[in-house]
Design an enzyme around this catalytic site. Sequence first.
Site, PDB file in Angstrom:
ATOM      1  N   GLU A 114      -9.656   2.649  -5.664  1.00 54.11           N
ATOM      2  CA  GLU A 114      -9.376   4.000  -5.175  1.00 54.11           C
ATOM      3  C   GLU A 114      -8.295   4.685  -6.118  1.00 54.11           C
ATOM      4  O   GLU A 114      -7.249   5.361  -5.616  1.00 54.11           O
ATOM      5  CB  GLU A 114      -8.967   4.188  -3.758  1.00 54.11           C
ATOM      6  CG  GLU A 114     -10.282   3.883  -3.040  1.00 54.11           C
ATOM      7  CD  GLU A 114     -10.003   3.807  -1.395  1.00 54.11           C
ATOM      8  OE1 GLU A 114     -10.678   4.375  -0.564  1.00 54.11           O
ATOM      9  OE2 GLU A 114      -8.884   3.592  -1.112  1.00 54.11           O
ATOM     10  N   HIS A 126      -2.641   3.202  -4.509  1.00 55.51           N
ATOM     11  CA  HIS A 126      -2.238   2.587  -3.223  1.00 55.51           C
ATOM     12  C   HIS A 126      -0.613   2.393  -3.623  1.00 55.51           C
ATOM     13  O   HIS A 126      -0.262   1.061  -3.105  1.00 55.51           O
ATOM     14  CB  HIS A 126      -2.885   1.423  -2.760  1.00 55.51           C
ATOM     15  CG  HIS A 126      -4.234   2.018  -2.267  1.00 55.51           C
ATOM     16  ND1 HIS A 126      -4.336   2.887  -0.888  1.00 55.51           N
ATOM     17  CD2 HIS A 126      -5.532   2.152  -2.935  1.00 55.51           C
ATOM     18  CE1 HIS A 126      -5.649   3.056  -0.902  1.00 55.51           C
ATOM     19  NE2 HIS A 126      -6.431   2.865  -1.761  1.00 55.51           N
ATOM     20  N   ASP A 147       0.780  -1.310  -0.023  1.00 54.31           N
ATOM     21  CA  ASP A 147       0.173   0.049   0.010  1.00 54.31           C
ATOM     22  C   ASP A 147       0.961   1.100   0.067  1.00 54.31           C
ATOM     23  O   ASP A 147       2.160   1.099  -0.207  1.00 54.31           O
ATOM     24  CB  ASP A 147      -0.897  -0.082   1.278  1.00 54.31           C
ATOM     25  CG  ASP A 147      -2.234   0.623   0.683  1.00 54.31           C
ATOM     26  OD1 ASP A 147      -2.268   1.824   0.465  1.00 54.31           O
ATOM     27  OD2 ASP A 147      -3.368   0.173   0.933  1.00 54.31           O
TER      28      ASP A 147
HETATM   29  C1  ACM Z   1     -10.726  -0.508   0.042  1.00 50.08           C
HETATM   30  O1  ACM Z   1     -11.526  -0.432   1.166  1.00 50.08           O
HETATM   31  N1  ACM Z   1     -10.513   0.548  -0.562  1.00 50.08           N
HETATM   32  C2  ACM Z   1     -10.992  -1.603  -0.815  1.00 50.08           C
END
Ligand code: ACM
Length: 789
Positions: free
Chosen positions: A355, A292, A221
């Site tokens: 995201e 991420h 991440d």
């Molecule tokens: C997530 O909670 N962004 C998968």
Amino acid sequence: MKRSTLLHHARHLGAAGLLAMLAACGGDRDAAPERQPATTAAATPKYDSRETLVPAPASLTPGEGRLALGAGTRLLAEGDAARTVATQFAALLGKGRGIEPQLGEGLQETEGAIRFAIDPARAAAASEAYLLEVTPSGATVSAGDAAGLFYGAMTLLQLATVDGDGSAWLPAVRIEDAPRFSWRGFMMDPARHFWTVDQVKQVIDAMALHKLNVLHWHLTDDQGWRVEIRKYPKLTEVGGCRIPAGDGGLDPRTGKPRPYCGFYTQDEVRDIVAYAAARHITVVPEINQPGHATAAIAAYPELGSTDLPLVPSSEWGVFPNLFNAEESTIAFLEDVIGELVPLFPGTYFHIGGDEAVKDQWEASARVQQRMREVGAKTEMEMQSHIVARLEKFLAAHGKRLIGWDEILEGPLPPEATVMSWRGTEGGLEAAREGHDVVMSPSGDLYLDYLQTDSPFEPPGRPATITLEQVYAFEPVPAELEEDKRHHILGLQANLWTEHTRTWERFEHHVFPRLAAVAETGWTPAGRKDYAGFLRRLPAQLERYRAWGIGYAQTPFQVDAVAEDDRKAGTVTVTLSNPLGYAVHYTTDGSEPTAASTAYAGPVTLELPAKLRAAAFADGVALAPARDYRWDAASLLVRSDEQLATCPDAGRLLLRLEDDGPADGERAIFNTTIFYPCWQWNGADLDGVAAVKVRAGRIPYYFQLAHDEPHRKFEPARSAHGELDIHADGCGGERLASVPLPEAPGRDGFIELVAELPAGVAGHRDLCLRFTGDTRPQMWVVDRVGLQLR
Ligand code: ACM
């Protein structure tokens, strides 16, 4: 921030914490701290263990009598798989119950023995299924596969009963059982806070006891790259360390940055994967892309989409940093996946995909050129192009791709499996399109959301997801057509660990809610029953204690809300247990028992007042009593947990930990991010001369991506801004204002006294907020007191 003395502000101290917290504090003096109750309940009731199984089996028929269990009991097994299960059963029975049966050879008749048998005739039944029979003359667990046999052994463990005199037995019973879903998952996030190999194994042990079978391992991440990749050593050398925000990132002795590091070597990965496999748990690795990805780009800047240098971040949220779309970056991802694939024998490989805000791709001439080269008309199609490439690569290595539901927003290969986290809608759409789906909706199955409103909850997201909500989640949407339902593989609970810094807090978030997840994953829908689950839960807690699994005490404690009447000198107390277990209390300082007064409605007490209360099931306290005290001074004070969030405070209420001290306990604050603002509704201002506010300061460490413009600041009117106090909500009259200092005191806190104008009276909704944009810090209210004239 610096740490204030423990006596002044110690708050939640973890499920096992024993130190003090200030539940209420006199306006001008320190009040008696409320102690976090110890974690072990006083006594253990005896259950009919057939009525305590979690998850509930598909079918159970009680028999007559019991089978004695002890050191003389023989465990019989034929073949390696059965012998392994028998050995595991013996070890767990020893660990949890102190009984150490003997392992025997073969399946020859022995009176009183427990037989474990792989039965080829049962192989035609559902996989993971088992049959378990206990009679007074012996017990047999049989299954068509090793997983089923293992689950039968897990049930047998739950059936084992030890009496007060130490004698142990199994009740006669016949259980025929099989799971409802093939994906019964839990996601562990070592990227934000790192969890050791031993802790991962503890998770695996606990999952096995719950008959869960998929561990999703979120290995990368923005804040960390946590797995060794031999071809790219900087991923862990650079990407495996971050500097925590604020004081937490400084060595208290030298004041120099102190990195927070961690990663798993490939040998450790092999060890964990094998450990899981022995417990019939498949580990699914996740390498997140294209978003991420900050930690990876920090290690290898050529992978990124901007020229800005990056470091693994100690901020939380949605970052703009994406991998670029170069062939060489896709080759990098293939290299990484290629190194990991041999370590993970399971079918699935998770490629993230969530995201990934596209600002950097939109701004990058080179990415735009790549889009034209590959024929991607939108940035999402560019992401889909990479997904499709990775899908092909994985398929060539015998793997199936799974990703977060954003991957549905562009063209998606039919073989891709979708993990639905933004509700269940993505999962519904994916299943209708013919994709397999794992349901993991944030509103139901995200365990970083707190489970109660108790002030003893650890940091996390205070929108509560109660045990009942977790239990009620149904993975198969009612509107999904019958012929598509087989696409719902199952469900998964996720624990993101931005705000989870300690193992005690990790366990607090996970247990007992994971038991509810397990029941939904395993038990036939028609046999699920929340009231029955609550009746079985005390026995599950007893097993957690026996197995050394920490669990949240907050759902089993008693919360009190006190309404004071200063003129009458009384307090009216409303008690509740978050799960609705029976509450008993005393007002003479004695330990409450099941024979103490049963709570039936609000209780009015003369000040000074004390009350001790505990929740009970079957006559036994579920958690140690909470101890409440009120006096004239304590009722003039509210902690931030007792304050409301202003109606216009915006989204994202968080429960955040102070950034210091670097080691040891830290204060915890409830605050919103978009417009920090606190409200004391109905404060009795008769005779009040001033409002005294104790405030702390924490880092403003949030990445809000496209939500950033929704943040609001009230303009500062002096150098460092001010604390403003309004009546009748934040839109009402400003009653008082106090300038803020440049920085808090050595203890990390400030005390501000705001004089109220004469004549202010009556019950008013007080709003408190700080003006000015103080980023990269933010002031947060710790407690508010009213000072009488
Ligand atoms: C997530 O909670 N962004 C998968």
